[in-house]
Design a protein around this motif. Structure first.
Motif, PDB file in Angstrom:
ATOM      1  N   GLU A   8       0.924   9.364  -1.226  1.00  0.00           N
ATOM      2  CA  GLU A   8       1.198   8.099  -0.267  1.00  0.00           C
ATOM      3  C   GLU A   8       2.484   8.082   0.321  1.00  0.00           C
ATOM      4  O   GLU A   8       3.339   7.143   0.361  1.00  0.00           O
ATOM      5  CB  GLU A   8       0.697   6.679  -0.917  1.00  0.00           C
ATOM      6  CG  GLU A   8      -0.859   6.763  -1.268  1.00  0.00           C
ATOM      7  CD  GLU A   8      -1.249   5.444  -1.911  1.00  0.00           C
ATOM      8  OE1 GLU A   8      -0.254   4.421  -2.457  1.00  0.00           O
ATOM      9  OE2 GLU A   8      -2.175   5.048  -2.215  1.00  0.00           O
ATOM     10  N   CYS A   9       2.897   9.499   0.507  1.00  0.00           N
ATOM     11  CA  CYS A   9       4.380   9.571   1.009  1.00  0.00           C
ATOM     12  C   CYS A   9       4.471  10.332   1.991  1.00  0.00           C
ATOM     13  O   CYS A   9       3.472  10.724   2.781  1.00  0.00           O
ATOM     14  CB  CYS A   9       5.387  10.046  -0.335  1.00  0.00           C
ATOM     15  SG  CYS A   9       4.709  11.885  -0.588  1.00  0.00           S
ATOM     16  N   LYS A  10       5.735  10.561   2.839  1.00  0.00           N
ATOM     17  CA  LYS A  10       6.030  11.042   3.943  1.00  0.00           C
ATOM     18  C   LYS A  10       5.738  12.311   3.730  1.00  0.00           C
ATOM     19  O   LYS A  10       6.008  12.982   2.335  1.00  0.00           O
ATOM     20  CB  LYS A  10       7.304  11.081   4.359  1.00  0.00           C
ATOM     21  CG  LYS A  10       7.730   9.612   5.053  1.00  0.00           C
ATOM     22  CD  LYS A  10       9.166   9.609   5.745  1.00  0.00           C
ATOM     23  CE  LYS A  10      10.193   9.938   4.472  1.00  0.00           C
ATOM     24  NZ  LYS A  10      11.454   9.770   5.207  1.00  0.00           N
ATOM     25  N   ALA A  11       5.111  13.337   4.457  1.00  0.00           N
ATOM     26  CA  ALA A  11       5.173  14.860   4.358  1.00  0.00           C
ATOM     27  C   ALA A  11       4.831  15.471   5.617  1.00  0.00           C
ATOM     28  O   ALA A  11       4.501  14.973   6.624  1.00  0.00           O
ATOM     29  CB  ALA A  11       3.457  14.874   3.625  1.00  0.00           C
ATOM     30  N   THR A  27       9.999  21.391  -0.447  1.00  0.00           N
ATOM     31  CA  THR A  27      10.841  20.397  -0.862  1.00  0.00           C
ATOM     32  C   THR A  27      10.167  19.080  -1.615  1.00  0.00           C
ATOM     33  O   THR A  27       9.364  18.731  -0.612  1.00  0.00           O
ATOM     34  CB  THR A  27      11.852  19.866   0.079  1.00  0.00           C
ATOM     35  OG1 THR A  27      12.867  21.234   0.194  1.00  0.00           O
ATOM     36  CG2 THR A  27      12.943  18.934  -0.578  1.00  0.00           C
ATOM     37  N   VAL A  28      10.226  18.733  -2.649  1.00  0.00           N
ATOM     38  CA  VAL A  28       9.564  17.491  -3.115  1.00  0.00           C
ATOM     39  C   VAL A  28      10.837  16.526  -3.428  1.00  0.00           C
ATOM     40  O   VAL A  28      11.735  16.774  -4.300  1.00  0.00           O
ATOM     41  CB  VAL A  28       8.679  18.230  -4.564  1.00  0.00           C
ATOM     42  CG1 VAL A  28       8.241  16.593  -5.047  1.00  0.00           C
ATOM     43  CG2 VAL A  28       7.856  19.060  -4.156  1.00  0.00           C
ATOM     44  N   GLU A  29      10.587  15.294  -2.851  1.00  0.00           N
ATOM     45  CA  GLU A  29      11.354  14.317  -3.182  1.00  0.00           C
ATOM     46  C   GLU A  29      10.406  13.377  -4.006  1.00  0.00           C
ATOM     47  O   GLU A  29       9.550  12.807  -3.960  1.00  0.00           O
ATOM     48  CB  GLU A  29      11.556  13.497  -2.075  1.00  0.00           C
ATOM     49  CG  GLU A  29      12.486  14.242  -0.733  1.00  0.00           C
ATOM     50  CD  GLU A  29      14.049  14.116  -1.167  1.00  0.00           C
ATOM     51  OE1 GLU A  29      14.281  13.789  -2.278  1.00  0.00           O
ATOM     52  OE2 GLU A  29      14.594  14.824  -0.275  1.00  0.00           O
ATOM     53  N   VAL A  30      11.012  13.115  -5.492  1.00  0.00           N
ATOM     54  CA  VAL A  30      10.582  12.765  -6.572  1.00  0.00           C
ATOM     55  C   VAL A  30      10.805  11.166  -6.814  1.00  0.00           C
ATOM     56  O   VAL A  30       9.782  10.848  -7.645  1.00  0.00           O
ATOM     57  CB  VAL A  30      10.450  13.281  -7.958  1.00  0.00           C
ATOM     58  CG1 VAL A  30       9.604  14.665  -7.564  1.00  0.00           C
ATOM     59  CG2 VAL A  30      11.586  13.573  -8.249  1.00  0.00           C
ATOM     60  N   TYR A  31      11.597  10.535  -6.091  1.00  0.00           N
ATOM     61  CA  TYR A  31      11.961   9.453  -6.462  1.00  0.00           C
ATOM     62  C   TYR A  31      12.696   8.630  -5.309  1.00  0.00           C
ATOM     63  O   TYR A  31      13.741   9.147  -4.989  1.00  0.00           O
ATOM     64  CB  TYR A  31      12.650   9.143  -7.883  1.00  0.00           C
ATOM     65  CG  TYR A  31      12.881   7.686  -8.060  1.00  0.00           C
ATOM     66  CD1 TYR A  31      11.944   6.501  -8.445  1.00  0.00           C
ATOM     67  CD2 TYR A  31      14.369   7.206  -7.917  1.00  0.00           C
ATOM     68  CE1 TYR A  31      12.360   5.233  -8.672  1.00  0.00           C
ATOM     69  CE2 TYR A  31      14.623   5.713  -8.324  1.00  0.00           C
ATOM     70  CZ  TYR A  31      13.641   4.856  -8.735  1.00  0.00           C
ATOM     71  OH  TYR A  31      13.919   3.552  -8.871  1.00  0.00           O
ATOM     72  N   GLY A  32      12.318   7.367  -4.798  1.00  0.00           N
ATOM     73  CA  GLY A  32      12.755   7.133  -3.728  1.00  0.00           C
ATOM     74  C   GLY A  32      13.503   5.365  -3.987  1.00  0.00           C
ATOM     75  O   GLY A  32      13.815   4.828  -3.049  1.00  0.00           O
ATOM     76  N   GLY A  36      10.448   6.308   1.821  1.00  0.00           N
ATOM     77  CA  GLY A  36       9.415   7.343   1.775  1.00  0.00           C
ATOM     78  C   GLY A  36       7.921   7.314   1.867  1.00  0.00           C
ATOM     79  O   GLY A  36       7.107   7.967   1.979  1.00  0.00           O
ATOM     80  N   LYS A  37       7.659   6.126   0.947  1.00  0.00           N
ATOM     81  CA  LYS A  37       6.320   5.635   0.818  1.00  0.00           C
ATOM     82  C   LYS A  37       5.741   5.372   2.245  1.00  0.00           C
ATOM     83  O   LYS A  37       6.264   4.692   3.181  1.00  0.00           O
ATOM     84  CB  LYS A  37       5.888   4.560  -0.104  1.00  0.00           C
ATOM     85  CG  LYS A  37       6.392   5.001  -1.514  1.00  0.00           C
ATOM     86  CD  LYS A  37       5.131   5.457  -1.887  1.00  0.00           C
ATOM     87  CE  LYS A  37       5.363   5.839  -3.564  1.00  0.00           C
ATOM     88  NZ  LYS A  37       4.208   6.648  -4.062  1.00  0.00           N
ATOM     89  N   LEU A  38       4.400   5.763   2.559  1.00  0.00           N
ATOM     90  CA  LEU A  38       3.596   5.381   3.644  1.00  0.00           C
ATOM     91  C   LEU A  38       3.079   3.756   3.758  1.00  0.00           C
ATOM     92  O   LEU A  38       3.039   3.385   2.416  1.00  0.00           O
ATOM     93  CB  LEU A  38       2.531   6.084   3.525  1.00  0.00           C
ATOM     94  CG  LEU A  38       2.561   7.775   4.026  1.00  0.00           C
ATOM     95  CD1 LEU A  38       1.358   8.306   3.926  1.00  0.00           C
ATOM     96  CD2 LEU A  38       3.128   7.865   5.244  1.00  0.00           C
ATOM     97  N   GLN A  39       3.444   3.216   4.774  1.00  0.00           N
ATOM     98  CA  GLN A  39       2.851   1.782   4.729  1.00  0.00           C
ATOM     99  C   GLN A  39       1.636   1.668   4.995  1.00  0.00           C
ATOM    100  O   GLN A  39       0.762   2.574   5.217  1.00  0.00           O
ATOM    101  CB  GLN A  39       3.590   1.027   5.961  1.00  0.00           C
ATOM    102  CG  GLN A  39       5.136   1.076   5.987  1.00  0.00           C
ATOM    103  CD  GLN A  39       5.684   0.578   4.843  1.00  0.00           C
ATOM    104  OE1 GLN A  39       5.236  -0.648   4.405  1.00  0.00           O
ATOM    105  NE2 GLN A  39       6.682   1.170   3.948  1.00  0.00           N
ATOM    106  N   SER A  40       0.987   0.504   4.488  1.00  0.00           N
ATOM    107  CA  SER A  40      -0.609   0.228   4.984  1.00  0.00           C
ATOM    108  C   SER A  40      -1.013   0.779   6.409  1.00  0.00           C
ATOM    109  O   SER A  40      -0.632   0.282   7.067  1.00  0.00           O
ATOM    110  CB  SER A  40      -0.762  -1.047   4.633  1.00  0.00           C
ATOM    111  OG  SER A  40      -2.293  -1.294   4.612  1.00  0.00           O
ATOM    112  N   GLY A  41      -2.033   1.575   6.044  1.00  0.00           N
ATOM    113  CA  GLY A  41      -2.672   1.993   7.325  1.00  0.00           C
ATOM    114  C   GLY A  41      -2.037   3.252   7.842  1.00  0.00           C
ATOM    115  O   GLY A  41      -2.305   3.954   8.812  1.00  0.00           O
TER     116      GLY A  41
END
Length: 199
Positions: A89-92, A122-127, A132-137
């Motif tokens: 559920e993150c930016k990609a 590149t993997v970002e593992v903690y924000g 970086g998390k996607l917002q609802s919808g």
């Protein structure tokens, strides 16, 4: 020194006080040289390279140094990136297009161009919360919808000259051509196995 700005691809001289200072020159740091030595010891045999960071939640593909998707990546990469993006559920997507900034002298761009590693990520593992998390919808844009910027020849000093291909049917056609080229060896191998089984 930011070690992910210390690689000899699209490296830029920055002020030592800059947070993204890439050192006095590419590979100036022993840490970068050690990782490069490890990569070189597997030259031509690396299928993937994962550059792990912690600063946000994200999964990035090349380019770091351009606001676009890179050409000649495996045709299954868009599906892989989409699946991982949904799971975390993150930016990609292409780092330079999705992150909001360009990263010059990165190891991901270097291994993609200079070492021809087919799966550079590149993997970002903690924000630190929801960075970086996607917002609802919210959903990630499909990789094939980003513009494609051609890569310069390996060893190119700046790595900045690029030919833009806007996202269009041409981009989709390029991905379909890559899929056909990717599938061709597997199809030939299957055909050979059928012939051997029949004989």
């Amino acid at each position: 020194v930011d070690l992910n700005r210390n690689w000899p691809f699209a490296w830029r001289r920055e002020s030592p006080s800059d947070e993204q200072y890439g050192g006095p020159g590419p590979l100036s740091e022993p840490h970068s040289r050690l990782v490069k030595q490890l990569i070189d010891s597997h030259d031509g045999r690396l299928l993937g390279y994962v550059n792990v960071h912690s600063g946000e939640w994200a999964l990035y593909t090349p380019w770091d140094s351009k606001p676009a998707y890179a050409p000649d990546l495996p045709v299954d990469l868009p599906q892989l990136v989409a699946q991982i993006g949904r799971l975390c559920e993150c930016k990609a997507g292409p780092a330079g297009a999705v992150s909001g900034y360009l990263a010059f002298g990165s190891s991901m761009d270097y291994v993609y161009v200079n070492k021809k590693v087919p799966y550079p990520l590149t993997v970002e593992v903690y924000g630190g919360g929801d960075i970086g998390k996607l917002q609802s919808g919210e959903t990630n844009k499909p990789l094939m919808d980003f513009p494609i910027m051609e890569k310069p020849a390996a060893g190119s000093a700046a790595g900045s000259a690029a030919a833009d291909i806007p996202p269009s049917k041409d981009s989709r056609g390029l991905l379909q051509q890559q899929q056909q080229q990717w599938d061709r060896p597997a199809q030939q191998q299957q055909q050979q196995q059928r012939v051997e089984t029949a004989a």
